[in-house]
Every structure is written in C-alpha cells, then in structure tokens.
Scaffold this motif. Structure first.
Motif, PDB file in Angstrom:
ATOM      1  N   ARG A 185    -103.836  27.935 -34.590  1.00  0.00           N
ATOM      2  CA  ARG A 185    -103.066  27.713 -33.365  1.00  0.00           C
ATOM      3  C   ARG A 185    -102.980  29.008 -32.588  1.00  0.00           C
ATOM      4  O   ARG A 185    -103.023  30.103 -33.164  1.00  0.00           O
ATOM      5  N   PRO A 186    -102.878  28.933 -31.242  1.00  0.00           N
ATOM      6  CA  PRO A 186    -102.687  30.159 -30.461  1.00  0.00           C
ATOM      7  C   PRO A 186    -101.324  30.759 -30.734  1.00  0.00           C
ATOM      8  O   PRO A 186    -100.384  30.062 -31.138  1.00  0.00           O
ATOM      9  N   MET A 187    -101.205  32.056 -30.539  1.00  0.00           N
ATOM     10  CA  MET A 187     -99.941  32.739 -30.785  1.00  0.00           C
ATOM     11  C   MET A 187     -98.938  32.395 -29.685  1.00  0.00           C
ATOM     12  O   MET A 187     -99.252  32.469 -28.497  1.00  0.00           O
ATOM     13  N   ALA A 188     -97.744  32.019 -30.090  1.00  0.00           N
ATOM     14  CA  ALA A 188     -96.700  31.684 -29.127  1.00  0.00           C
ATOM     15  C   ALA A 188     -96.027  32.957 -28.611  1.00  0.00           C
ATOM     16  O   ALA A 188     -96.151  34.029 -29.203  1.00  0.00           O
ATOM     17  N   ARG A 189     -95.295  32.830 -27.519  1.00  0.00           N
ATOM     18  CA  ARG A 189     -94.564  33.963 -26.962  1.00  0.00           C
ATOM     19  C   ARG A 189     -93.503  34.430 -27.956  1.00  0.00           C
ATOM     20  O   ARG A 189     -92.829  33.613 -28.577  1.00  0.00           O
ATOM     21  N   PHE A 190     -93.407  35.732 -28.127  1.00  0.00           N
ATOM     22  CA  PHE A 190     -92.458  36.362 -29.060  1.00  0.00           C
ATOM     23  C   PHE A 190     -92.728  35.986 -30.525  1.00  0.00           C
ATOM     24  O   PHE A 190     -91.850  36.111 -31.370  1.00  0.00           O
ATOM     25  N   ASP A 191     -93.940  35.507 -30.807  1.00  0.00           N
ATOM     26  CA  ASP A 191     -94.309  35.090 -32.162  1.00  0.00           C
ATOM     27  C   ASP A 191     -94.592  36.322 -33.018  1.00  0.00           C
ATOM     28  O   ASP A 191     -95.477  37.111 -32.705  1.00  0.00           O
ATOM     29  N   ARG A 192     -93.832  36.474 -34.116  1.00  0.00           N
ATOM     30  CA  ARG A 192     -94.031  37.627 -35.011  1.00  0.00           C
ATOM     31  C   ARG A 192     -94.725  37.223 -36.309  1.00  0.00           C
ATOM     32  O   ARG A 192     -94.785  38.007 -37.260  1.00  0.00           O
ATOM     33  N   ASN A 193     -95.241  36.022 -36.338  1.00  0.00           N
ATOM     34  CA  ASN A 193     -95.864  35.491 -37.546  1.00  0.00           C
ATOM     35  C   ASN A 193     -96.950  36.418 -38.087  1.00  0.00           C
ATOM     36  O   ASN A 193     -96.941  36.790 -39.269  1.00  0.00           O
ATOM     37  N   ILE A 194     -97.892  36.784 -37.244  1.00  0.00           N
ATOM     38  CA  ILE A 194     -99.013  37.624 -37.678  1.00  0.00           C
ATOM     39  C   ILE A 194     -98.518  38.979 -38.173  1.00  0.00           C
ATOM     40  O   ILE A 194     -98.963  39.477 -39.215  1.00  0.00           O
ATOM     41  N   ASP A 195     -97.571  39.581 -37.465  1.00  0.00           N
ATOM     42  CA  ASP A 195     -97.047  40.889 -37.868  1.00  0.00           C
ATOM     43  C   ASP A 195     -96.439  40.827 -39.270  1.00  0.00           C
ATOM     44  O   ASP A 195     -96.659  41.726 -40.085  1.00  0.00           O
ATOM     45  N   VAL A 196     -95.681  39.757 -39.554  1.00  0.00           N
ATOM     46  CA  VAL A 196     -95.030  39.650 -40.857  1.00  0.00           C
ATOM     47  C   VAL A 196     -96.070  39.439 -41.958  1.00  0.00           C
ATOM     48  O   VAL A 196     -96.000  40.059 -43.022  1.00  0.00           O
ATOM     49  N   HIS A 197     -97.058  38.583 -41.721  1.00  0.00           N
ATOM     50  CA  HIS A 197     -98.107  38.364 -42.722  1.00  0.00           C
ATOM     51  C   HIS A 197     -98.892  39.654 -43.001  1.00  0.00           C
ATOM     52  O   HIS A 197     -99.221  39.962 -44.151  1.00  0.00           O
ATOM     53  N   LEU A 198     -99.196  40.401 -41.951  1.00  0.00           N
ATOM     54  CA  LEU A 198     -99.952  41.644 -42.133  1.00  0.00           C
ATOM     55  C   LEU A 198     -99.119  42.698 -42.850  1.00  0.00           C
ATOM     56  O   LEU A 198     -99.643  43.496 -43.632  1.00  0.00           O
ATOM     57  N   SER A 199     -97.805  42.714 -42.600  1.00  0.00           N
ATOM     58  CA  SER A 199     -96.931  43.629 -43.325  1.00  0.00           C
ATOM     59  C   SER A 199     -96.951  43.310 -44.815  1.00  0.00           C
ATOM     60  O   SER A 199     -97.005  44.217 -45.665  1.00  0.00           O
ATOM     61  N   SER A 200     -96.926  42.025 -45.146  1.00  0.00           N
ATOM     62  CA  SER A 200     -96.997  41.615 -46.553  1.00  0.00           C
ATOM     63  C   SER A 200     -98.329  42.027 -47.167  1.00  0.00           C
ATOM     64  O   SER A 200     -98.375  42.518 -48.303  1.00  0.00           O
ATOM     65  N   LEU A 201     -99.408  41.847 -46.427  1.00  0.00           N
ATOM     66  CA  LEU A 201    -100.723  42.240 -46.936  1.00  0.00           C
ATOM     67  C   LEU A 201    -100.797  43.742 -47.195  1.00  0.00           C
ATOM     68  O   LEU A 201    -101.400  44.181 -48.182  1.00  0.00           O
ATOM     69  N   ARG A 202    -100.189  44.533 -46.328  1.00  0.00           N
ATOM     70  CA  ARG A 202    -100.188  45.987 -46.534  1.00  0.00           C
ATOM     71  C   ARG A 202     -99.585  46.354 -47.888  1.00  0.00           C
ATOM     72  O   ARG A 202    -100.057  47.266 -48.561  1.00  0.00           O
TER      73      ARG A 202
END
Length: 228
Positions: A185-202
C-alpha cells in the motif's frame, strides 16, 4: 485457502467481518478475548491474525506480545483513529501493519490480502537464490535470513522490507517505495510504519566493522542497506 483469525471482543463487528471475508473466499476463525486469541494464533491453523488493541482483561498489545514470544504469524492490528501511541507500540512489538477503526470490511480485506500477497508470493525460478550483502544472507524462497551465520527472527513485514533493501544494497529506497513493495500500500500522511519497522530491524541486525548500523537513513531519500 488462507485462514484468517479475528481476535476482537466486539461480537457484532467480528460477525460482519467474518461474513464479508467468507464471501471473499477466506476461511475464518474467531476469538473474543486475548487469552483465547493467543492460543488460537499459536495453533498453526491460521495464515494471519487480525487483532484489536482495546479488549478487556488482556488487551491486544499483551496478546501480541504473547504471540511474538513464540511465532512470527502475520498480525494486522485494529486501532482507534487517534491511538498513535498504541499504534507505534504495536509495530514495535512486531505487528505487521494496522488499520484504524472504524474501517469497512472491504478495507480490512484489502489490507489482509496485501500482507498475505507479500508473505506467500511465489518465487518462480529464484527458488534457490541467496542474497548476500556483507554478513547478511537471505533465502527469499524459504523466507530465511541470517547475520554472520546466526538466524534472524523477523516478522513477515520486516523480512519483506529487508529483502527490498538487500536487493537494492548501496542505493537508497524511498519510504513510499518500501511501503508499496513491502506492505502492499502507498504510505499515508504522517505514517510512521516504515520508520518503526526499520528501527526494529536496526536492533536485530549486526553492525559494520566501524560500529555503524548497516541500515542508514539517507536524508530526504529514504533508507539504504550499506554494502560492507
């Protein structure tokens, strides 16, 4: 046929979702409290769980915590429209995505299909392919990943995002491309989903020889997996 597990104490809402999902060709099982939901999620019978945050006795976040202690079953969270804290905490605990309530059965079904499409995507001739970037090794067909020989415990969405970054190692990938390719799905406005997943991956991945994370934020461009 994929089986969807609905975990929500709102019996009427669950009934509406169940009826729609069954019309769309899914098998559906239901649980109306966290204890029963966690047990059913860990039974191995379901392809995905849809989990409401607000439930009495044991809420959705605690239920998710129990599921993630033993399983990487894809989990789609149902959250209140203004519950940003619960939404982010759910992602940090390992939820694959979320839908804000109230939502339509059609929207919920589309989100379920997007997660399952990425999780069950056929790999064709690439069945034996291994992607290697430094100490990272991924076998997409088997959905296995390791760092320096040690297995990585990744949720389905984390695996999707890491695979995209690995296939583009050395080049930044935009958040919207990660959302469209990794979440469907396209990223919604103010969507932090990707940031949180990438933080977990780090936190799950190892570091480079100089101590830096192998996952870097590229200002205004997105995220990049560094080739070491």
């Amino acid at each position: 046929m994929n089986q969807v597990l609905l975990i929500d104490d709102d019996v009427e809402l669950v009934g509406m979702f169940r009826e729609y999902l069954e019309q769309e060709g899914f098998r559906v099982s239901c649980a109306h409290d966290g204890e029963a939901g966690a047990r059913e999620a860990l039974s191995g019978r379901s392809a995905i769980a849809v989990l409401d945050v607000m439930m009495p006795h044991m809420n959705g976040l605690e239920t998710l915590r129990r599921i993630r202690a033993q399983s990487q079953l894809p989990v789609l969270m149902l959250t209140g429209r203004g519950d940003d804290t619960d939404r982010i905490l759910g992602l940090e605990l390992g939820a694959d995505d979320y839908v804000t309530k109230p939502c339509t059965p059609r929207e919920l079904t589309a989100r379920i299909r997007a997660i399952l499409r990425r999780t069950n995507a056929p790999r064709g001739d690439g069945e034996g392919i291994t992607i290697s970037v430094g100490k990272l090794s991924m076998q997409p067909a088997q959905r296995r990943a390791s760092w320096d020989g040690a297995a990585l415990e990744l949720t389905s969405t984390e695996f999707n995002l890491l695979e995209i970054l690995a296939r583009n190692a050395g080049r930044p990938v935009s958040k919207n491309d990660l959302s469209e390719q990794g979440l469907g799905r396209p990223m919604a406005r103010f969507d932090r989903n990707i940031d949180v997943h990438l933080s977990s991956l780090r936190h799950k991945l190892g570091t480079l020889a100089d101590g830096r994370s192998c996952l870097q934020t590229v200002y205004r461009l997105g995220y990049q997996l560094i080739r070491d």
